[in-house]
Enzyme design. Structure first.
Site, PDB file in Angstrom:
ATOM      1  N   SER A 156       0.844  -1.199   0.000  1.00 33.25           N
ATOM      2  CA  SER A 156       0.000   0.000   0.000  1.00 33.25           C
ATOM      3  C   SER A 156       0.880   1.250   0.000  1.00 33.25           C
ATOM      4  CB  SER A 156      -0.914  -0.011   1.226  1.00 33.25           C
ATOM      5  OG  SER A 156      -0.145   0.012   2.421  1.00 33.25           O
ATOM      6  N   TYR A 157       0.245   2.406  -0.027  1.00 34.28           N
ATOM      7  CA  TYR A 157       0.986   3.666  -0.108  1.00 34.28           C
ATOM      8  C   TYR A 157       1.961   3.770   1.065  1.00 34.28           C
ATOM      9  CZ  TYR A 157       1.849   8.621  -0.940  1.00 34.28           C
ATOM     10  OH  TYR A 157       2.438   9.832  -1.211  1.00 34.28           O
TER      11      TYR A 157
END
Length: 864
Positions: free
Chosen positions: A334-335
């Protein structure tokens, strides 16, 4: 057919997004700037068929700079930069990014922004809007034509969810970035230009093209220098520990810990040691067992990822974030830029765990899926992105090298957050030996919990204890009193520095690795083994200079306060212009004061760097690094070790030269010889002892002629002859450097006694004159000029009482270059016995042993 232009932050991210949104059915072409591609497909949007064009930028489109006329360093006073006009320019003129966006956006009906979901991403959104909106088709009425996609991972679910829930870009967050950019530009450029011009115009070995200042960079460097100063000023202190080893009936030896831990008084420690040493047995008085647990970790955020990457994986924070961003754009995680350590309530933990069913941790994952997962600990919800989480499975063959190691840690950390705590039984056994208590502690694993996937935190079998029962008696195997020393802290590691930056609000999760990278590239710190940051001499001098002039410039509190104001802009609770004006005004005043006081920093540069004329020369060796220190003759004269970044004071108003390469026996510094001239006094000096007295009865700024070392060949103890004939507390000390014109000099006043000009060697013996208690001298005369009968060359006697030696002495007041009183300058003298008598006072003594005799009061008649 309407057209929707979609813009991502990086070309690879644009391709991944387009592939998901088009379901793989897209046409790609290269943009005219050669750096960005355009991916086209047709789909529905707001109930109608729309042609989508997905492209990207390459980071910021625009950058902030001063008007061109203010970029001439020679013509513009740095103080003008605080009020100089600024303008936006292309961040990279070679990419022609504004023109590229305008061309692709011409005739577009919608603009959908897929920039990274942080403040910098919001700022880039408005840079894209400024380039595209003028050429878009005009909207009908109040129709929304500009949209913002919010997403945290490059997965089908996240991307389609963002497409269905488009919002608007956040103007306030973009303005907070504008404010930060302008403040950093004005403050950084003003200080950097002034420092660089001032110091590079005076010194030739700064080893840096730019002497830069940064509102975040400099406090970051300040943390490193603060630790360096603590190490340099640390004085080790000895302490003593009683170590006891007993033999368990199982055959295993147990090491016992002293309940008093340690003693800083050796006599006290020895007393307790004597109580224990004579005993043969240790008896167990209690056995306590308590179940404990090690908590599973919180969800992973950016700061923790950088800490682990530096401390455990050997990656710099900057490099680790580059790898993490690549894993993110490829859809593996994820980010990676988030401050949050708490999973949202609707986060699919089981689905994320199920994707890791085939990795090296597959057995643990399958067991957890079958038995059920544990809810993660409640962490901090910063309101930005979810914690860093693996988004799809991968193997080492897929990623390879460093990317796999970072991905592996992220996966293991995630699995650990949904695992049980590690449970163990802690056993504490208390022993008594002649009323002194000792303990032994062990841990027995009950359930590994999360340590099954984080084995480096596991409890090993070696930590367990054999069965112990209250009342058992064990034979003492070994008892000893160990002497140890307190030790200084180590240099800051990158991991520790990141913690300090986060604690004091220096930078953001996105900028922290950049600031650390900057101080490395500017040659302010060097990364040593263990990724520890050791300041260079340039970094040390800069911070010490700021501390001398205005500590706020290097302390974290000023920048932390500014960051708080910028966060208020981002949340709409502070006015952009007001915050900017207030902060610029503060630093304008600080800059003016800094310029007025720059001489204070320059004094530090003088002792650390060679001027352009390259004055100063290597002279004596440092006792710490054994490299040559440079002698700086400019007032105040001093020695400086470039390797250790330390400066050592010297006696003033005289000349300094190397003294026979003799080393101080205490610290191995090479001695130097101070002299006030051919008709003055001279004595050797240890550069370190001169500022750091080694004995309690010594004071700062004393040479070897006042040192009480018991056996150093240059000390007062070995060369002192008698009490001064004039002052009350001075001692006449043999000057071993005066050969062949031997002389004694008082170590307090300027009395000087010339002795034998025709002697090869003069030594101070351990014997004393019975009449005056002055030390007996052993003299070897030149055979052709000996005053002894039968051409004898060796003679021993008292300088004051011996009928041969006394007539050969002559008293003077030493000629001083800058006297501080006491005696007359100039060469008045009188001969002993054969000459007229002068006036004098004082009593002689032999190196401080025994009381003076009355006869010594008469000896002054032969002198002065």
């Amino acid at each position: 057919m309407k057209v929707a232009l979609m813009v991502a932050e990086k070309p690879q991210l644009a391709q991944s997004l387009a592939k998901i949104l088009s379901r793989g059915n897209m046409h790609s072409r290269k943009g005219f700037n050669g750096a960005c591609s355009v991916h086209e497909y047709t789909s529905s949007f707001h109930g109608e068929t729309v042609k989508f064009k997905m492209t990207s930028v390459c980071g910021h489109v625009m950058g902030l700079d001063f008007h061109p006329r203010y970029n001439n360093w020679d013509r513009v006073d740095p103080s003008e930069l605080f009020g100089a006009p600024t303008e936006k320019r292309e961040a990279n003129a070679n990419l022609h990014m504004p023109k590229f966006l305008s061309q692709e956006g011409r005739g577009a009906d919608y603009l959908i922004l897929w920039l990274d979901c942080d403040k910098e991403g919001e700022n880039i959104c408005f840079e894209v809007i400024d380039a595209v909106r003028p050429l878009m088709n005009k909207p009908r009425g109040r129709e929304q034509t500009i949209f913002r996609a919010h997403f945290s991972a490059i997965t089908d679910t996240d991307i389609w969810g963002a497409m269905k829930n488009l919002g608007e870009p956040n103007k306030n967050e973009a303005l907070s970035v504008d404010a930060r950019q302008e403040l950093d530009l004005r403050i950084g450029c003003a200080f950097t230009r002034y420092q660089t011009k001032y110091f590079q115009g005076k010194y030739g070995d700064l080893d840096s093209n730019l002497i830069s200042y940064g509102p975040c960079q400099t406090p970051t460097l300040g943390f490193c220098v603060e630790r360096h100063d603590r190490i340099q000023s640390f004085k080790p202190e000895p302490f003593w520990v009683i170590q006891v080893q007993v033999d368990h009936s199982s055959g295993k030896s147990l090491m016992l810990d002293w309940d008093r831990v340690r003693s800083f008084d050796k006599e006290v420690a020895q007393m307790f040691m004597n109580l224990v040493k004579g005993q043969k047995e240790a008896r167990i008085t209690s056995v306590q067992k308590k179940e404990k647990s090690k908590q599973r970790p919180l969800a992973l955020n950016t700061v923790e990822l950088m800490r682990v990457a530096s401390a455990s994986l050997g990656m710099s924070p900057h490099h680790a974030m580059q790898i993490a961003e690549r894993l993110y754009t490829q859809g593996y995680i994820s980010y990676p830029r988030t401050e949050t350590t708490h999973y949202p309530e609707n986060f699919d933990l089981k689905g994320t765990l199920r994707q890791q069913n085939s990795g090296p941790w597959r057995d643990e994952v399958r067991e957890m899926l079958s038995s059920g997962i544990t809810q993660p600990r409640k962490g901090k919800d910063a309101g930005d992105h979810p914690p860093i989480t693996p988004m799809r499975g991968a193997s080492e063959a897929d990623l390879g090298g460093e990317a796999w190691r970072l991905y592996e840690y992220i996966v293991r950390h995630f699995i650990a957050t949904v695992s049980h705590d590690c449970k163990y039984l802690q056993t504490t056994v208390r022993f008594v030996i002649n009323e002194e208590t000792f303990t032994c502690t062990g841990k027995t694993l009950i359930s590994p919990g999360y340590t099954a996937v984080m084995p480096w935190q596991a409890i090993s079998a070696q930590e367990s204890l054999p069965e112990c029962v209250t009342g058992d008696v064990y034979a003492l195997n070994e008892v000893k009193l160990a002497e140890r020393q307190t030790s200084p802290p180590d240099y800051l590691s990158e991991s520790e520095l990141i913690t300090l930056m986060e604690k004091h609000g220096i930078g953001t999760d996105a900028s922290i690795p950049v600031h650390i990278e900057n101080i490395c590239q500017r040659n302010y710190v060097k990364v040593e083994s263990g990724r520890r940051l050791v300041p260079t001499r340039l970094g040390i001098v800069l911070v010490h200079g700021y501390q001398k002039i205005d500590p706020d410039l290097s302390l974290p509190y000023m920048r932390s306060s500014v960051e708080e104001q910028l966060n208020l802009i981002a949340t709409g609770r502070a006015d952009f212009a007001a915050v900017l004006a207030h902060t610029v005004d503060i630093f304008t005043r600080k800059f003016g004061y800094f310029v007025d006081q720059i001489r204070g920093m320059d004094e530090l540069f003088e002792v650390s760097f060679s001027p352009l004329a390259k004055t100063g020369k290597p002279m004596s060796r440092c006792g710490k690094c054994h490299r040559f220190m440079k002698y700086i003759s400019a007032k105040p004269s001093r020695l400086h070790c470039a390797q250790c970044e330390e400066t050592y004071s010297l006696p003033q108003n005289g000349s300094i030269k190397l003294y026979k390469e003799i080393k101080c026996p205490l610290d191995e510094f090479e001695l130097v010889l101070w002299s006030s001239g051919t008709k003055g006094k001279s004595y050797p000096v240890c550069p370190y002892c001169y500022s750091n007295p080694p004995f309690q009865d010594m004071h700062k700024r004393q040479g070897c002629n006042e040192c009480t070392h018991p056996n150093c060949s240059q000390s007062l103890t070995m060369l002192g002859v008698a009490q001064c004939i004039e002052c009350d507390d001075g001692v006449l000390v043999l000057d071993p450097s005066s050969a062949p014109k031997w002389r004694l000099a008082c170590n307090k006043c300027n009395v000087l006694i010339n002795m034998f000009e025709d002697a090869h060697k003069v030594l101070v013996s351990d014997e004393q004159c019975e009449a005056c208690q002055a030390s007996i001298l052993n003299v070897d005369f030149n055979k052709s000029k000996t005053p002894l009968e039968n051409n004898e060359t060796h003679h021993s006697g008292c300088l004051f009482c011996d009928p041969i030696l006394a007539p050969l002495t002559e008293a003077h007041h030493a000629r001083m270059r800058n006297r501080r009183g006491g005696g007359r300058g100039g060469g008045g003298s009188s001969r002993g016995r054969g000459g007229g008598r002068g006036r004098g006072r004082g009593r002689g003594r032999g190196r401080g042993r025994g009381g003076p005799k009355d006869k010594m009061s008469q000896l002054a008649a032969y002198f002065v």
